[in-house]
Design a protein around this motif. Sequence first.
Motif, PDB file in Angstrom:
ATOM      1  N   THR A 418       0.878  -1.177   0.000  1.00  0.00           N
ATOM      2  CA  THR A 418       0.000   0.000   0.000  1.00  0.00           C
ATOM      3  C   THR A 418       0.910   1.221   0.000  1.00  0.00           C
ATOM      4  O   THR A 418       1.527   1.523   1.014  1.00  0.00           O
ATOM      5  CB  THR A 418      -0.908   0.018   1.251  1.00  0.00           C
ATOM      6  OG1 THR A 418      -1.512  -1.264   1.366  1.00  0.00           O
ATOM      7  CG2 THR A 418      -1.965   1.085   1.144  1.00  0.00           C
ATOM      8  N   PRO A 419       1.022   1.908  -1.124  1.00  0.00           N
ATOM      9  CA  PRO A 419       2.042   2.951  -1.242  1.00  0.00           C
ATOM     10  C   PRO A 419       1.898   4.061  -0.222  1.00  0.00           C
ATOM     11  O   PRO A 419       2.877   4.578   0.270  1.00  0.00           O
ATOM     12  CB  PRO A 419       1.847   3.495  -2.660  1.00  0.00           C
ATOM     13  CG  PRO A 419       0.898   2.575  -3.349  1.00  0.00           C
ATOM     14  CD  PRO A 419       0.211   1.740  -2.337  1.00  0.00           C
ATOM     15  N   GLY A 420       0.687   4.402   0.149  1.00  0.00           N
ATOM     16  CA  GLY A 420       0.497   5.550   1.028  1.00  0.00           C
ATOM     17  C   GLY A 420       1.017   5.362   2.447  1.00  0.00           C
ATOM     18  O   GLY A 420       1.225   6.333   3.159  1.00  0.00           O
ATOM     19  N   VAL A 421       1.232   4.119   2.851  1.00  0.00           N
ATOM     20  CA  VAL A 421       1.520   3.891   4.270  1.00  0.00           C
ATOM     21  C   VAL A 421       2.829   4.522   4.704  1.00  0.00           C
ATOM     22  O   VAL A 421       2.890   5.247   5.699  1.00  0.00           O
ATOM     23  CB  VAL A 421       1.540   2.380   4.591  1.00  0.00           C
ATOM     24  CG1 VAL A 421       1.908   2.165   6.044  1.00  0.00           C
ATOM     25  CG2 VAL A 421       0.202   1.772   4.311  1.00  0.00           C
ATOM     26  N   ALA A 422       3.889   4.264   3.932  1.00  0.00           N
ATOM     27  CA  ALA A 422       5.183   4.828   4.311  1.00  0.00           C
ATOM     28  C   ALA A 422       5.081   6.345   4.365  1.00  0.00           C
ATOM     29  O   ALA A 422       5.616   6.987   5.276  1.00  0.00           O
ATOM     30  CB  ALA A 422       6.247   4.378   3.330  1.00  0.00           C
ATOM     31  N   GLY A 423       4.353   6.911   3.419  1.00  0.00           N
ATOM     32  CA  GLY A 423       4.174   8.356   3.387  1.00  0.00           C
ATOM     33  C   GLY A 423       3.521   8.863   4.664  1.00  0.00           C
ATOM     34  O   GLY A 423       3.992   9.822   5.271  1.00  0.00           O
ATOM     35  N   ARG A 424       2.469   8.171   5.086  1.00  0.00           N
ATOM     36  CA  ARG A 424       1.780   8.611   6.316  1.00  0.00           C
ATOM     37  C   ARG A 424       2.715   8.509   7.516  1.00  0.00           C
ATOM     38  O   ARG A 424       2.727   9.361   8.395  1.00  0.00           O
ATOM     39  CB  ARG A 424       0.549   7.732   6.558  1.00  0.00           C
ATOM     40  CG  ARG A 424      -0.591   8.023   5.606  1.00  0.00           C
ATOM     41  CD  ARG A 424      -1.701   7.025   5.804  1.00  0.00           C
ATOM     42  NE  ARG A 424      -2.445   7.253   7.028  1.00  0.00           N
ATOM     43  CZ  ARG A 424      -3.158   6.306   7.655  1.00  0.00           C
ATOM     44  NH1 ARG A 424      -3.191   5.068   7.189  1.00  0.00           N
ATOM     45  NH2 ARG A 424      -3.814   6.592   8.747  1.00  0.00           N
ATOM     46  N   ILE A 425       3.500   7.418   7.543  1.00  0.00           N
ATOM     47  CA  ILE A 425       4.422   7.222   8.672  1.00  0.00           C
ATOM     48  C   ILE A 425       5.430   8.376   8.734  1.00  0.00           C
ATOM     49  O   ILE A 425       5.633   8.994   9.785  1.00  0.00           O
ATOM     50  CB  ILE A 425       5.141   5.860   8.543  1.00  0.00           C
ATOM     51  CG1 ILE A 425       4.141   4.729   8.787  1.00  0.00           C
ATOM     52  CG2 ILE A 425       6.336   5.765   9.480  1.00  0.00           C
ATOM     53  CD1 ILE A 425       4.685   3.333   8.541  1.00  0.00           C
ATOM     54  N   PHE A 426       6.025   8.694   7.587  1.00  0.00           N
ATOM     55  CA  PHE A 426       7.054   9.729   7.617  1.00  0.00           C
ATOM     56  C   PHE A 426       6.468  11.120   7.842  1.00  0.00           C
ATOM     57  O   PHE A 426       7.078  11.940   8.523  1.00  0.00           O
ATOM     58  CB  PHE A 426       7.924   9.660   6.357  1.00  0.00           C
ATOM     59  CG  PHE A 426       8.755   8.424   6.359  1.00  0.00           C
ATOM     60  CD1 PHE A 426       9.742   8.239   7.327  1.00  0.00           C
ATOM     61  CD2 PHE A 426       8.528   7.398   5.458  1.00  0.00           C
ATOM     62  CE1 PHE A 426      10.491   7.072   7.380  1.00  0.00           C
ATOM     63  CE2 PHE A 426       9.264   6.227   5.499  1.00  0.00           C
ATOM     64  CZ  PHE A 426      10.251   6.059   6.467  1.00  0.00           C
ATOM     65  N   SER A 427       5.267  11.361   7.316  1.00  0.00           N
ATOM     66  CA  SER A 427       4.687  12.693   7.541  1.00  0.00           C
ATOM     67  C   SER A 427       4.418  12.912   9.017  1.00  0.00           C
ATOM     68  O   SER A 427       4.744  13.954   9.565  1.00  0.00           O
ATOM     69  CB  SER A 427       3.353  12.905   6.828  1.00  0.00           C
ATOM     70  OG  SER A 427       3.369  12.328   5.601  1.00  0.00           O
ATOM     71  N   ILE A 428       3.838  11.891   9.657  1.00  0.00           N
ATOM     72  CA  ILE A 428       3.469  12.122  11.057  1.00  0.00           C
ATOM     73  C   ILE A 428       4.718  12.234  11.935  1.00  0.00           C
ATOM     74  O   ILE A 428       4.757  13.025  12.877  1.00  0.00           O
ATOM     75  CB  ILE A 428       2.471  11.072  11.587  1.00  0.00           C
ATOM     76  CG1 ILE A 428       1.765  11.611  12.830  1.00  0.00           C
ATOM     77  CG2 ILE A 428       3.131   9.758  11.912  1.00  0.00           C
ATOM     78  CD1 ILE A 428       0.391  11.074  13.070  1.00  0.00           C
ATOM     79  N   LEU A 429       5.775  11.485  11.573  1.00  0.00           N
ATOM     80  CA  LEU A 429       7.009  11.617  12.358  1.00  0.00           C
ATOM     81  C   LEU A 429       7.637  12.983  12.131  1.00  0.00           C
ATOM     82  O   LEU A 429       8.085  13.639  13.071  1.00  0.00           O
ATOM     83  CB  LEU A 429       7.990  10.494  12.000  1.00  0.00           C
ATOM     84  CG  LEU A 429       7.545   9.102  12.445  1.00  0.00           C
ATOM     85  CD1 LEU A 429       8.539   8.044  11.987  1.00  0.00           C
ATOM     86  CD2 LEU A 429       7.382   9.039  13.968  1.00  0.00           C
ATOM     87  N   GLY A 430       7.612  13.425  10.872  1.00  0.00           N
ATOM     88  CA  GLY A 430       8.145  14.748  10.552  1.00  0.00           C
ATOM     89  C   GLY A 430       7.393  15.828  11.321  1.00  0.00           C
ATOM     90  O   GLY A 430       7.995  16.710  11.935  1.00  0.00           O
ATOM     91  N   ALA A 431       6.070  15.704  11.321  1.00  0.00           N
ATOM     92  CA  ALA A 431       5.246  16.703  12.010  1.00  0.00           C
ATOM     93  C   ALA A 431       5.557  16.735  13.504  1.00  0.00           C
ATOM     94  O   ALA A 431       5.337  17.731  14.175  1.00  0.00           O
ATOM     95  CB  ALA A 431       3.770  16.394  11.782  1.00  0.00           C
ATOM     96  N   ASN A 432       6.071  15.628  14.026  1.00  0.00           N
ATOM     97  CA  ASN A 432       6.417  15.581  15.454  1.00  0.00           C
ATOM     98  C   ASN A 432       7.919  15.763  15.698  1.00  0.00           C
ATOM     99  O   ASN A 432       8.425  15.403  16.771  1.00  0.00           O
ATOM    100  CB  ASN A 432       5.930  14.274  16.067  1.00  0.00           C
ATOM    101  CG  ASN A 432       4.430  14.281  16.278  1.00  0.00           C
ATOM    102  OD1 ASN A 432       3.943  14.776  17.278  1.00  0.00           O
ATOM    103  ND2 ASN A 432       3.693  13.769  15.300  1.00  0.00           N
TER     104      ASN A 432
END
Length: 474
Positions: A418-432
């Motif tokens: 599922t391509p979006g998953v890694a993206g969601r993981i990195f965005s939320i870590l970046g945001a934090n």
Amino acid sequence: MNGNTLVMKFGGTSVGSAEAMAQAVEIVRQARQEWPRVVVVTSALSGVTNLLLDSASQAAAGNAQRFIGGAAELKALHTSIAEKLIAEAAAQAQMRSEINLLVSEFTNLCHAINVLGEATPRALDAVASLGERMSIRLLAAALESQGVASRAIESTLFVITDNRFQSAHPNIEETNLRTRQLLNPLLDQGIVPVSSGFIGATREGITTTLGRGGSDYSAALIGAALPADDVWIWTDVDGVMTADPRMVPGAHTISQLSYREVAELAYFGAKVLHPKSIRPVVEAGIGLRVCNTFNPNHPGTRIYTEVNHLEAGKIKAVTTIRKQVLVTIEGRGMLGVPGVAARAFAAVAATHTSVPLITQASSEQSICFAVPSESAKQVLDSLRSTFSLELASQDIDSISAGEEVEIITTVGAGMRATPGVAGRIFSILGANQVNVIAIAQGSSEVSISLVVDARDAKAAVAALHQLITDDLPA
Ligand code: ADP
Ligand code: ASP
Ligand code: MG
């Protein structure tokens, strides 16, 4: 609906007090009414294995007071539970004398260790085994006292291992054979065998242990040997949860997991199941369940071969392995030299250190992997001696370890492709504001692991857990 044979394993907290053990007894009594053949596997009472091992190492370091005090503690703890849970006077007296005998064995072993000034792995296993050797007797007597025919049985008689003390490997064929030979006659008579988890013995009869937390593994081995229809792991939380509830207060139970998912969870640090306990049950096609001794009506977690409906993109759980460092071997001269990785991992293996995660940059100029911080020095020494020539010729520039890190893993078969998953993981870590030092994706594609600085770990886990919570139906 139920099958024939059920193995139930109780962890340390599930037998750690008179109240807890009474609850475990009640669980067995009820299961016995539904299942014709029930085997119980138990850990030592909570805290006991730590007390035993700590006493032995203190004894080796010259401190005899610890084991003298420890002996009194062991005796008081086990005797007070015996008094509360064994009704019959003769059975209680018998239990007291068995406890006294095992406590003197503990004192004698620690005394010998103290005199020698050394605690060998073999001696440590002999000492550590005493916790389970006491708990099985206590639990079997408590069951008898409630009218459940049962018999304490030491797994040293049927879990046959090699002599890698403290982390012994079972010989599956021999263990299967002996388990059936010893347990089936009891089961045929309607008796509940109460077996020790954690411990085994070599062919010569020398006591070994399967590694800390190894009682889950024992239950899986026994289940596979019989074979059982189901293995139920009774612990102190409502099954396998979305994160360690001690670290993440919002963690909740995952009702269904596949074997592959639970294997990744266990491997990447969810202490609720020992990682080695998955394989025997999968291979034997046995059902696995994790449930709560203190909330027995909660269904807990069921583990299936394949979970029916995969939810695309869904992360099911987040786990952590703490206290790690990343070791890096770097050098332009490594480019294309065959065998560097093989030699590096052989050097690590020689120190008996396990490597939970490996990353390699595509340029082949560096190899990077995680090891427990406590093993870092030993691993670096071993690597530097293996590559002394390459270091001297500067084909390898440096072999070094960084600051303490944690490995954080997200698990879920629905993440697969599922391509979006890694993206969601990195965005939320970046945001934090969490900096990701390294990444690895499990080959089974049901997990993604990230290495973060130990100081960022708490925030990272909280942020990733938020992704799980956000996915929940409103
Ligand atoms: P036992 O003595 O019953 O074997 P353990 O202490 O070995 O119990 O394992 C249970 C503990 O595992 C729980 O109390 C919990 O803190 C911890 N744990 C870590 N990760 C998870 C998780 N994902 N789900 C449930 N428990 C977890
Ligand atoms: N009593 C052992 C330990 O504390 C085994 C177990 O609990 O699974 O490691
Ligand atoms: Mg455990």
